[in-house]
Structure formats: C-alpha cells, structure tokens
Design a protein around this motif. Structure first.
Motif, short mmCIF file in Angstrom:
data_model
loop_
_atom_site.label_atom_id
_atom_site.label_comp_id
_atom_site.label_asym_id
_atom_site.label_seq_id
_atom_site.Cartn_x
_atom_site.Cartn_y
_atom_site.Cartn_z
N GLU A 30 0.82 -1.22 0.00
CA GLU A 30 0.00 0.00 0.00
C GLU A 30 0.85 1.27 0.00
O GLU A 30 0.49 2.27 -0.61
CB GLU A 30 -0.96 0.00 1.20
N ALA A 31 2.00 1.21 0.69
CA ALA A 31 2.88 2.38 0.71
C ALA A 31 3.68 2.52 -0.59
O ALA A 31 4.33 3.54 -0.81
CB ALA A 31 3.84 2.30 1.90
N GLY A 32 3.65 1.48 -1.44
CA GLY A 32 4.40 1.53 -2.69
C GLY A 32 5.90 1.46 -2.47
O GLY A 32 6.67 2.13 -3.17
N GLU A 33 6.32 0.66 -1.50
CA GLU A 33 7.75 0.59 -1.18
C GLU A 33 8.27 -0.84 -1.23
O GLU A 33 7.61 -1.77 -0.77
CB GLU A 33 8.02 1.14 0.22
N VAL A 34 9.48 -0.98 -1.79
CA VAL A 34 10.25 -2.22 -1.67
C VAL A 34 11.59 -1.82 -1.08
O VAL A 34 12.33 -1.04 -1.68
CB VAL A 34 10.47 -2.91 -3.03
N SER A 35 11.89 -2.36 0.11
CA SER A 35 13.13 -2.01 0.79
C SER A 35 14.03 -3.23 0.89
O SER A 35 13.56 -4.35 1.05
CB SER A 35 12.85 -1.50 2.21
N PHE A 36 15.33 -2.97 0.78
CA PHE A 36 16.34 -4.02 0.85
C PHE A 36 17.24 -3.74 2.05
O PHE A 36 17.65 -2.60 2.28
CB PHE A 36 17.18 -4.05 -0.43
N TYR A 37 17.54 -4.80 2.80
CA TYR A 37 18.35 -4.67 4.00
C TYR A 37 19.51 -5.65 3.96
O TYR A 37 19.38 -6.77 3.48
CB TYR A 37 17.51 -4.95 5.26
N ASN A 38 20.64 -5.18 4.50
CA ASN A 38 21.78 -6.05 4.74
C ASN A 38 21.58 -6.63 6.13
O ASN A 38 21.78 -5.95 7.14
CB ASN A 38 23.07 -5.22 4.67
N VAL A 39 21.12 -7.89 6.20
CA VAL A 39 20.82 -8.50 7.50
C VAL A 39 22.11 -8.72 8.29
O VAL A 39 22.12 -8.72 9.51
CB VAL A 39 20.05 -9.82 7.29
N THR A 40 23.23 -8.87 7.57
CA THR A 40 24.52 -9.16 8.23
C THR A 40 24.90 -8.06 9.20
O THR A 40 25.33 -8.33 10.32
CB THR A 40 25.61 -9.37 7.16
N ASP A 41 24.78 -6.79 8.79
CA ASP A 41 25.12 -5.70 9.72
C ASP A 41 23.90 -4.84 10.06
O ASP A 41 24.03 -3.74 10.58
CB ASP A 41 26.27 -4.84 9.18
N ARG A 42 22.71 -5.36 9.72
CA ARG A 42 21.44 -4.70 10.04
C ARG A 42 21.33 -3.30 9.44
O ARG A 42 20.77 -2.39 10.06
CB ARG A 42 21.27 -4.59 11.56
N SER A 43 21.89 -3.12 8.27
CA SER A 43 21.81 -1.79 7.65
C SER A 43 20.80 -1.79 6.51
O SER A 43 20.47 -2.83 5.93
CB SER A 43 23.19 -1.38 7.13
N HIS A 44 20.30 -0.61 6.22
CA HIS A 44 19.36 -0.41 5.12
C HIS A 44 20.15 -0.20 3.84
O HIS A 44 21.09 0.60 3.82
CB HIS A 44 18.48 0.81 5.45
N LEU A 45 19.81 -0.91 2.79
CA LEU A 45 20.53 -0.77 1.52
C LEU A 45 19.85 0.22 0.58
O LEU A 45 20.50 1.10 0.02
CB LEU A 45 20.62 -2.13 0.81
N PHE A 46 18.53 0.07 0.39
CA PHE A 46 17.84 0.91 -0.60
C PHE A 46 16.34 0.71 -0.47
O PHE A 46 15.89 -0.37 -0.10
CB PHE A 46 18.26 0.52 -2.03
N THR A 47 15.58 1.76 -0.76
CA THR A 47 14.12 1.64 -0.85
C THR A 47 13.65 2.22 -2.17
O THR A 47 13.97 3.37 -2.49
CB THR A 47 13.42 2.37 0.33
N PHE A 48 12.92 1.42 -2.93
CA PHE A 48 12.21 1.91 -4.12
C PHE A 48 10.86 2.43 -3.66
O PHE A 48 10.21 1.81 -2.81
CB PHE A 48 11.94 0.77 -5.11
N THR A 49 10.40 3.53 -4.27
CA THR A 49 9.04 3.98 -4.00
C THR A 49 8.32 4.12 -5.33
O THR A 49 8.91 4.57 -6.33
CB THR A 49 9.01 5.33 -3.26
N GLY A 50 7.08 3.71 -5.36
CA GLY A 50 6.30 3.79 -6.59
C GLY A 50 4.85 3.50 -6.26
O GLY A 50 4.42 3.65 -5.11
N THR A 51 4.12 3.11 -7.27
CA THR A 51 2.73 2.72 -7.07
C THR A 51 2.56 1.35 -7.68
O THR A 51 2.94 1.13 -8.83
CB THR A 51 1.78 3.72 -7.77
N PHE A 52 2.01 0.44 -6.93
CA PHE A 52 1.87 -0.93 -7.40
C PHE A 52 0.44 -1.18 -7.85
O PHE A 52 -0.51 -0.61 -7.31
CB PHE A 52 2.24 -1.93 -6.31
N SER A 53 0.32 -2.04 -8.84
CA SER A 53 -1.01 -2.52 -9.23
C SER A 53 -0.85 -3.97 -9.65
O SER A 53 0.19 -4.36 -10.17
CB SER A 53 -1.56 -1.69 -10.39
N GLY A 54 -1.89 -4.76 -9.40
CA GLY A 54 -1.79 -6.17 -9.74
C GLY A 54 -0.87 -6.90 -8.79
O GLY A 54 -0.35 -6.34 -7.82
#
Length: 200
Positions: free
Chosen positions: A141-165
């Motif tokens: 619903e927020a239109g976000e896909v976020s990627f995390y480095n679980v190894t050091d618990r850091s945030h890598l990147f977040t895409f923002t957009g609008t999803f459908s389907g």
C-alpha cells in the motif's frame, strides 16, 4: 540522508516464500523443498510454457502479493553475482529483460564486486559490510520495496512507486562462472520476531 528505519516487529509479516518451478529458466536447478536455486551445468528439457523465463536466469516465488506487508530473507553467502527483488506477475518472461521499475522490476544486484539498485539509471549502493543475507520488505500500500543487509542490520535501498496487480518475489542466482558462483541462493526461514534482526 538518514537511513530509512528498518521494519519493526509490529509491521513485519514474515512470509514463507517458495520457488515456482514453472517459471524457472531451464538451466536452473531447484532444491526439492523449493527453497534453493542455482545455475546448473546442463539445460533441462522443459516445456517452454508462457510463464517460464527462457533467457534470463530467473525464477519467481510461487506466491503473489496484491496487498499487505511482506518480508523475506535470502542467503547470498559468498556469491559473486545475483539479483533479488520483486516483479509484476505480468512481466514478459521471454527474451532479454532489463530490470527497471518501468519494466515491472524492483531489484538490487551484485555484479563485478559492486552493489546496485536497478533504478532507470542504476544507483550504486555503498556497502561497508558485505551482506551474506539480504532482507526484502514489501509494503504494497505504501508503494515501497526495501532491501536490507541483514549481516550488519543496515538499510541498503528503498524503491518507491505505485503498485497494481500481483507482485512476485524474484531470484536470479547468476551464471555459475566456472564454479566461482556455483553456490545457491537460499530462502531463509524468518523468525516471527525477525524485526529484531534489523533493529538497532
């Protein structure tokens, strides 16, 4: 800019992702439990059904998401190349694919020692600790896909957009490159309180 906060345990919905063999490129080898995928040495004689990737070394998750918050983790280990993310269920599976949001892919990759978010012009990601495990958080619903480095618990990147389907997890283990990248991508079980993996 300050890193985006990790999903906390309140918003986190770990999802049990399995791989969909009907979408797998004929060169890929899937484990029996459909949790691991690697590039094999031989091409399997499989029907070229419309949902199967015929050029890209990709396979999709069996589950599609048309809403909600979903989180999963993938063990990338010491692999030298891979792509991970989500894509629209409606993406074309045939021929060469460019992984960009415009084409229905929200993805991060490792190539040639560098990590990039596959925006319309790829965005290099500064990584201080090499991730052996990557977390992917979809907030539909927020239109976000976020990627995390679980190894050091850091945030890598977040895409923002609008999803459908429907959106599907997608995985590309990369060419095995003479054995140097032969290890599989492994979908990991995520404990219910996995927010703790990402929190400070």
């Amino acid at each position: 800019p300050a890193p985006a906060p990790g999903p906390d345990s309140v918003t986190l919905s770990p999802v049990d992702v399995t791989l969909d063999p009907d979408t797998a490129n004929p060169w890929l080898v899937l484990s029996e439990d459909r949790k691991r995928v690697r590039d094999g040495d031989t091409r399997h004689d499989l029907p070229n059904n419309p949902e199967r990737f015929d050029y890209c070394l990709c396979v999709l998750g069996a589950e599609g998401f048309a809403g909600g918050r979903r989180y999963w983790e993938v063990e990338v280990g010491d692999k030298t190349r891979w792509e991970l993310g989500v894509c629209r269920e409606s993406v074309s599976r045939k021929g060469k694919v460019t992984y960009t949001p415009r084409n229905g892919y929200w993805a991060v990759w490792l190539r040639d020692g560098g990590y990039k978010a596959l925006t319309s012009t790829p965005t290099p990601l500064p990584v201080s600790v090499r991730p052996s495990r990557v977390g992917i958080f979809l907030d539909y619903e927020a239109g976000e896909v976020s990627f995390y480095n679980v190894t050091d618990r850091s945030h890598l990147f977040t895409f923002t957009g609008t999803f459908s389907g429907k959106l599907r997890p997608f995985f590309c283990p990369g060419l095995n490159a003479g054995g140097t990248n032969a290890a599989p991508l492994i979908i990991c079980p995520v404990p219910a309180q996995a927010g703790g993996n990402l929190g400070p």
